[in-house]
Motif scaffolding. Structure first.
Motif, mmCIF file in Angstrom:
data_model
loop_
_atom_site.group_PDB
_atom_site.id
_atom_site.type_symbol
_atom_site.label_atom_id
_atom_site.label_comp_id
_atom_site.label_asym_id
_atom_site.label_seq_id
_atom_site.Cartn_x
_atom_site.Cartn_y
_atom_site.Cartn_z
ATOM 1 N N MET A 1 0.830 -1.208 0.000
ATOM 2 C CA MET A 1 0.000 0.000 0.000
ATOM 3 C C MET A 1 0.868 1.264 0.000
ATOM 4 S SD MET A 1 -2.836 1.400 -0.151
ATOM 5 C CE MET A 1 -3.089 3.170 -0.218
ATOM 6 N N GLN A 2 1.912 1.275 0.855
ATOM 7 C CA GLN A 2 2.754 2.469 0.952
ATOM 8 C C GLN A 2 3.346 2.839 -0.418
ATOM 9 O OE1 GLN A 2 1.777 3.454 3.787
ATOM 10 N NE2 GLN A 2 3.337 3.209 5.340
ATOM 11 N N GLN A 3 3.479 1.854 -1.299
ATOM 12 C CA GLN A 3 4.055 2.169 -2.617
ATOM 13 C C GLN A 3 3.071 2.931 -3.491
ATOM 14 O OE1 GLN A 3 3.306 -0.739 -1.526
ATOM 15 N NE2 GLN A 3 2.372 -2.055 -3.058
ATOM 16 N N ASN A 4 1.855 3.089 -3.020
ATOM 17 C CA ASN A 4 0.847 3.867 -3.734
ATOM 18 C C ASN A 4 0.909 5.349 -3.359
ATOM 19 O OD1 ASN A 4 -0.928 3.370 -5.729
ATOM 20 N ND2 ASN A 4 -2.492 2.420 -4.444
ATOM 21 N N ILE A 5 1.855 5.690 -2.492
ATOM 22 C CA ILE A 5 1.881 7.039 -1.929
ATOM 23 C C ILE A 5 3.177 7.741 -2.297
ATOM 24 C CG2 ILE A 5 1.856 8.349 0.234
ATOM 25 C CD1 ILE A 5 0.406 5.848 1.459
ATOM 26 N N LYS A 6 3.071 8.955 -2.793
ATOM 27 C CA LYS A 6 4.300 9.724 -3.016
ATOM 28 C C LYS A 6 4.292 10.994 -2.175
ATOM 29 C CE LYS A 6 3.649 10.436 -7.647
ATOM 30 N NZ LYS A 6 3.828 11.057 -8.988
ATOM 31 N N ILE A 7 5.510 11.376 -1.808
ATOM 32 C CA ILE A 7 5.709 12.618 -1.065
ATOM 33 C C ILE A 7 6.256 13.646 -2.052
ATOM 34 C CG2 ILE A 7 7.033 13.732 0.799
ATOM 35 C CD1 ILE A 7 4.935 11.780 1.878
ATOM 36 N N VAL A 8 5.590 14.792 -2.137
ATOM 37 C CA VAL A 8 5.981 15.845 -3.071
ATOM 38 C C VAL A 8 6.403 17.079 -2.273
ATOM 39 C CG1 VAL A 8 5.204 17.336 -4.952
ATOM 40 C CG2 VAL A 8 4.333 14.984 -4.788
ATOM 41 N N LEU A 9 7.633 17.513 -2.473
ATOM 42 C CA LEU A 9 8.119 18.723 -1.794
ATOM 43 C C LEU A 9 8.253 19.831 -2.826
ATOM 44 C CD1 LEU A 9 11.006 17.218 0.426
ATOM 45 C CD2 LEU A 9 8.541 17.316 0.911
ATOM 46 N N VAL A 10 7.591 20.950 -2.589
ATOM 47 C CA VAL A 10 7.564 22.035 -3.568
ATOM 48 C C VAL A 10 8.554 23.130 -3.181
ATOM 49 C CG1 VAL A 10 6.110 23.790 -4.658
ATOM 50 C CG2 VAL A 10 5.144 21.546 -4.100
ATOM 51 N N ASN A 11 9.497 23.416 -4.097
ATOM 52 C CA ASN A 11 10.393 24.582 -3.933
ATOM 53 C C ASN A 11 11.151 24.612 -2.619
ATOM 54 O OD1 ASN A 11 9.005 27.586 -5.548
ATOM 55 N ND2 ASN A 11 10.023 25.808 -6.387
ATOM 56 N N VAL A 100 -6.581 7.683 2.662
ATOM 57 C CA VAL A 100 -5.678 7.038 1.718
ATOM 58 C C VAL A 100 -5.911 5.532 1.718
ATOM 59 C CG1 VAL A 100 -3.266 6.494 1.252
ATOM 60 C CG2 VAL A 100 -3.925 8.819 1.902
ATOM 61 N N PHE A 101 -6.059 4.948 2.916
ATOM 62 C CA PHE A 101 -6.194 3.500 2.973
ATOM 63 C C PHE A 101 -7.601 3.060 2.597
ATOM 64 C CE2 PHE A 101 -2.166 3.970 4.880
ATOM 65 C CZ PHE A 101 -1.512 2.775 4.640
ATOM 66 N N ASN A 102 -8.601 3.905 2.866
ATOM 67 C CA ASN A 102 -9.957 3.557 2.441
ATOM 68 C C ASN A 102 -10.112 3.617 0.939
ATOM 69 O OD1 ASN A 102 -11.393 2.862 4.700
ATOM 70 N ND2 ASN A 102 -11.793 5.002 5.265
ATOM 71 N N GLU A 103 -9.518 4.633 0.347
ATOM 72 C CA GLU A 103 -9.790 4.879 -1.060
ATOM 73 C C GLU A 103 -8.883 4.050 -1.969
ATOM 74 O OE1 GLU A 103 -12.029 7.425 -2.121
ATOM 75 O OE2 GLU A 103 -12.564 8.179 -0.151
ATOM 76 N N GLN A 104 -7.718 3.655 -1.440
ATOM 77 C CA GLN A 104 -6.792 2.857 -2.247
ATOM 78 C C GLN A 104 -6.479 3.524 -3.583
ATOM 79 O OE1 GLN A 104 -5.632 -0.501 -1.596
ATOM 80 N NE2 GLN A 104 -6.493 -0.595 0.446
ATOM 81 N N LEU A 105 -6.260 4.819 -3.537
ATOM 82 C CA LEU A 105 -5.949 5.564 -4.746
ATOM 83 C C LEU A 105 -4.473 5.939 -4.751
ATOM 84 C CD1 LEU A 105 -9.011 8.005 -4.658
ATOM 85 C CD2 LEU A 105 -8.784 5.900 -6.002
ATOM 86 N N LYS A 106 -3.940 6.111 -5.941
ATOM 87 C CA LYS A 106 -2.586 6.649 -6.060
ATOM 88 C C LYS A 106 -2.607 8.072 -5.498
ATOM 89 C CE LYS A 106 1.671 7.066 -7.598
ATOM 90 N NZ LYS A 106 2.795 6.256 -7.077
ATOM 91 N N THR A 107 -1.838 8.295 -4.448
ATOM 92 C CA THR A 107 -1.988 9.529 -3.665
ATOM 93 C C THR A 107 -0.687 10.313 -3.560
ATOM 94 O OG1 THR A 107 -3.717 8.489 -2.337
ATOM 95 C CG2 THR A 107 -2.648 10.428 -1.395
ATOM 96 N N ALA A 108 -0.788 11.618 -3.647
ATOM 97 C CA ALA A 108 0.353 12.503 -3.381
ATOM 98 C C ALA A 108 0.074 13.328 -2.135
ATOM 99 C CB ALA A 108 0.584 13.444 -4.556
#
Lengths: 242, 242
Positions: A1-11, A100-108
């Motif tokens: 599941m954790q592989q469905n999640i990305k961390i995005v850092l802006v600027n 995130v875990f309920n929806e099981q969507l690719k998440t940022a």
């Protein structure tokens, strides 16, 4: 599941924060880091603060815009420290992890600049805003600390969906049974009588307190053996007689 | 309640981590910091990473031993990354926060050295060990990040005991009523008929999907007004006739 999640850092301004974020991610089982137009990257300070999470830095994707960073995501959640002009669906970190875990969507999860966070435009590209419930008047978390909190909640959520306790204590000895405890308390009462600690006319209240103490302690079998050994040693010290 | 809790850092090597811990504490409403024999303190790097939480650094107590640091505490909870030789009562951060608020005791959270954590002796002075559930093989959090997680859980626990949601979204417009939604959907159905988008023999399935969409969105009254305005504008564009 954790592989469905990305961390995005802006600027991001400080490369140390990128390293700290990478370490926090790896601690909690996340691996996908995307950097939108970072000021300084790659950088020694990022490597130093990553403290071994260099694989995450090495695999980090650098892109020019937030749009690019979240293009493949079905759910974007942006961190926000303050109320915005147009209210937006707002969750706390626990609710965000739940989503995130309920929806099981690719998440940022999208984190803004150290000094100014995300712009209104960037926040409006997110389905939800997540607010880490800091105190008013000192509400801005360090960037890597904010990533740590979100990554921690995701990890807690993942573990809570598995069987058993989140943190497992492997006790080395089985718990004492009720019968073992009763024998020990009987032995204790006899010895307390021998040493004239108990008032023989009213021993009950003291023994009730001892029972409460040892039941609360949830003694294990080795501890019961240890206490009984101690009682036997006391008995041996007693003058013969009677 | 938070004033009943102190954060104790043992033998910290990097002053930056002391500053980061102070910032994390202040973000989450904690104020009492005790440093056991820090390597470098006071230090510029601590001030810089504290990012405004200098009051916590200024009021930090420096002591020589853990015993001194926790002398007035009724409950000591030590952070631990690994299993110890003699198992100890072990909790996760959420359970630890729960304990603190249930017991209402003067409590110390004790954090060890960056490289080696707490010694067995230090851990044995703690009633409980708390483990932040990191992944195996990369389990050591940055010190300030660990303080952040514990302080966050304490804050979440405190807020959860108050009324209302932890994070409050102040929506600026009241939610639409069922009747307002029905009028809007009726208007939409008429316009969709006018523009020959709906199959007049079977309009229902499309309208059901629109109803589902707009109910799921939990429209507010301004949004309903906006949509009806748009529908009226479409009607005005229609050729006169019929």
């Amino acid at each position: 599941m954790q592989q469905n999640i990305k961390i995005v850092l802006v600027n991001t301004s400080h490369p140390g924060n990128i390293g700290g974020a990478a370490r926090a991610m790896k601690n909690m089982g996340l691996s996908e880091l995307v950097l939108v137009d970072p000021k300084l990257f790659p950088h020694d300070e990022a490597v130093s603060r990553a403290s071994g999470a260099t694989d995450i830095l090495d695999n980090a994707k650098v892109v020019a815009t937030l749009e690019e960073a979240i293009a493949d995501c079905q759910l974007a959640i942006g961190t926000s420290a303050r109320e915005r002009h147009i209210p937006w669906p707002l969750v706390d970190p626990r609710q965000a992890a739940d989503l995130v875990f309920n929806e099981q969507l690719k998440t940022a999860f999208v984190f803004g600049r150290e000094d100014r966070g995300l712009t209104n435009e960037e926040l409006q590209r997110c389905h939800y805003h997540v607010h880490i419930p800091s105190v008013e008047g000192f509400s801005s978390l360090n960037l890597a600390a904010a990533v740590q909190v979100i990554a921690y909640e995701l990890r807690m959520q993942e573990l809570s969906l598995q069987d058993g306790p989140i943190v497992k204590s492997k006790w080395d000895v089985p718990a004492a049974t009720s019968e073992q405890l009763d024998y020990m308390l009987g032995h204790l009462e006899k010895v307390l009588g021998d040493i004239e600690f108990l008032d023989p006319k009213a021993p009950r209240q003291v023994m009730t307190r001892f029972r409460r103490l040892f039941q609360r302690s949830q003694l294990d079998q080795q501890e019961v053996g240890m206490l009984r050994g101690m009682l036997t040693a006391i008995e041996r010290q007693q003058p013969k007689g009677e």
